[in-house]
Design a protein around this motif. Sequence first.
Motif, PDB file in Angstrom:
ATOM      1  N   UNK A  17       0.830  -1.201   0.000  1.00 52.92           N
ATOM      2  CA  UNK A  17       0.000   0.000   0.000  1.00 52.92           C
ATOM      3  C   UNK A  17       0.864   1.250   0.000  1.00 52.92           C
ATOM      4  N   UNK A  18       1.959   1.239   0.784  1.00 51.72           N
ATOM      5  CA  UNK A  18       2.880   2.375   0.792  1.00 51.72           C
ATOM      6  C   UNK A  18       3.480   2.590  -0.593  1.00 51.72           C
ATOM      7  N   UNK A  19       3.941   1.508  -1.219  1.00 53.34           N
ATOM      8  CA  UNK A  19       4.555   1.616  -2.550  1.00 53.34           C
ATOM      9  C   UNK A  19       3.560   2.172  -3.562  1.00 53.34           C
ATOM     10  N   UNK A  20       2.306   1.710  -3.477  1.00 56.07           N
ATOM     11  CA  UNK A  20       1.278   2.199  -4.397  1.00 56.07           C
ATOM     12  C   UNK A  20       1.053   3.698  -4.193  1.00 56.07           C
ATOM     13  N   UNK A  21       0.920   4.120  -2.929  1.00 54.73           N
ATOM     14  CA  UNK A  21       0.692   5.530  -2.638  1.00 54.73           C
ATOM     15  C   UNK A  21       1.895   6.379  -3.053  1.00 54.73           C
ATOM     16  N   UNK A  22       3.101   5.873  -2.826  1.00 56.73           N
ATOM     17  CA  UNK A  22       4.310   6.606  -3.205  1.00 56.73           C
ATOM     18  C   UNK A  22       4.366   6.798  -4.712  1.00 56.73           C
ATOM     19  N   UNK A  23       3.950   5.778  -5.454  1.00 58.30           N
ATOM     20  CA  UNK A  23       3.917   5.874  -6.918  1.00 58.30           C
ATOM     21  C   UNK A  23       2.898   6.910  -7.360  1.00 58.30           C
ATOM     22  N   UNK A  24       1.724   6.886  -6.745  1.00 64.10           N
ATOM     23  CA  UNK A  24       0.689   7.841  -7.102  1.00 64.10           C
ATOM     24  C   UNK A  24       1.124   9.280  -6.800  1.00 64.10           C
ATOM     25  N   UNK A  25       1.904   9.459  -5.747  1.00 61.95           N
ATOM     26  CA  UNK A  25       2.346  10.804  -5.350  1.00 61.95           C
ATOM     27  C   UNK A  25       3.683  11.179  -5.965  1.00 61.95           C
ATOM     28  N   UNK A  26       4.195  10.297  -6.848  1.00 56.41           N
ATOM     29  CA  UNK A  26       5.466  10.544  -7.565  1.00 56.41           C
ATOM     30  C   UNK A  26       6.621  10.812  -6.596  1.00 56.41           C
ATOM     31  N   UNK A  27       6.639  10.074  -5.477  1.00 56.14           N
ATOM     32  CA  UNK A  27       7.697  10.268  -4.475  1.00 56.14           C
ATOM     33  C   UNK A  27       9.066   9.870  -4.995  1.00 56.14           C
ATOM     34  N   UNK A  28       9.127   8.877  -5.877  1.00 61.66           N
ATOM     35  CA  UNK A  28      10.425   8.402  -6.382  1.00 61.66           C
ATOM     36  C   UNK A  28      11.241   9.523  -7.011  1.00 61.66           C
ATOM     37  N   UNK A  29      10.559  10.573  -7.475  1.00 68.04           N
ATOM     38  CA  UNK A  29      11.248  11.696  -8.118  1.00 68.04           C
ATOM     39  C   UNK A  29      11.698  12.743  -7.097  1.00 68.04           C
ATOM     40  N   UNK A  30      11.333  12.555  -5.831  1.00 68.42           N
ATOM     41  CA  UNK A  30      11.619  13.592  -4.829  1.00 68.42           C
ATOM     42  C   UNK A  30      12.210  13.016  -3.548  1.00 68.42           C
ATOM     43  N   UNK A  31      13.042  12.005  -3.653  1.00 68.30           N
ATOM     44  CA  UNK A  31      13.658  11.412  -2.464  1.00 68.30           C
ATOM     45  C   UNK A  31      14.695  12.380  -1.892  1.00 68.30           C
ATOM     46  N   UNK A  32      14.572  12.696  -0.616  1.00 69.56           N
ATOM     47  CA  UNK A  32      15.505  13.614   0.049  1.00 69.56           C
ATOM     48  C   UNK A  32      16.092  12.918   1.273  1.00 69.56           C
ATOM     49  N   UNK A  33      17.401  13.058   1.467  1.00 72.74           N
ATOM     50  CA  UNK A  33      18.019  12.427   2.644  1.00 72.74           C
ATOM     51  C   UNK A  33      17.611  13.140   3.921  1.00 72.74           C
ATOM     52  N   UNK A  34      17.821  12.489   5.054  1.00 73.76           N
ATOM     53  CA  UNK A  34      17.554  13.144   6.321  1.00 73.76           C
ATOM     54  C   UNK A  34      17.090  12.189   7.396  1.00 73.76           C
TER      55      UNK A  34
END
Length: 351
Positions: A76-93
């Motif tokens: 479910x997390x992976x699906x939501x991350x894909x929908x929110x295009x998180x892979x393009x905005x990974x930030x360290x921290x």
Amino acid sequence: MAKKQASSGGTFKKFIIALVILVILGLGGTLVFYYLRYFGPQVTGNEEYLYIRTGSNFDDVYKTIRDKNIVQDTATFAWAAHQMKYAEHVKPGRYRLHEGMSNRKFIRMLQLGEQDPVDLSFHVFRTKEQFAGFVSKKLEADSLTLLRYIDSADFVKQFGFDTDNAFVMVMPDSYKINWDISPEKFYKRMYKHYEAFWTDEHKKQAADINLTVPQVSILASIVDAEAVYDDEMPTIAGLYLNRLRKGMKLESDPTIIFAMNDFTIHRVLNKYLTVNSPYNTYMHTGLPPGPVMLPSVAAVKAVLNYQKNDYLYMVAKEDFSNRHNFATNVAQHNINAAKFRKALTERKIMK
């Protein structure tokens, strides 16, 4: 015929009503499905923080989340991350996790880089190596990289230091710093704090005692190493300034201990006084090239606001109160020193 038509019409209406109900139920189910994926509680309480290292991609983040059971349903997390295009905005921290966070809130926090800063508080360290080791346990940067920067002549010269005295730019205090800060930005942050302390008034005080700003911190490091109690610091600072003005060697035991890099020494023996080092103030006149420890703000202020006295000698009191006997002449100092040596011997402190 009319009855048949009426019956057919009623059946059709029932069909339409049933169809509408099914559509509504289907939409409702879909909405519930999407709601739970986006807005339902997902983050577990297994970890307090999620750490994302510099250079990580989505696969790295996903693996950490999966391996540490950070969310209830990784699919479910992976699906939501894909929908929110998180892979393009990974930030360290370093990101604080709250049990029950939804995927949407969790992923949004990661996208925006809303990390929880580290509370970095420290007092004194004997060496740069000890300091770098401490910081590397709190932040992402490793100790070797932290050392490499502060030992780089090209890097520290931008702040007006050399590799011997650059350590004084680090002032003990409490800081809020992002976990993923680079070593370069870390030292720039330290220097900014150092620069804020050194106001025009403080710089004038340093000039009035004929010391450069780094030299004040170097002397403060010796004062700090000598004093257990802050109220003795101005007295000790005044004593060392008297010796500097007279051109006398400082003859400070902490400088010998630093030169030997053996902080287990409790009794500085005559054989130690010949150690070949620019930090040996029994051998060399003036201040050593760098600090013998990270000086506290109290010690720096003690040098700037030193006590005006006539003392030239000091030795620890024989009662082991961690205070000192001060003297203006060699004769009195020798008496004080003999008392302390006798007390050390009686306690069988031979090293």
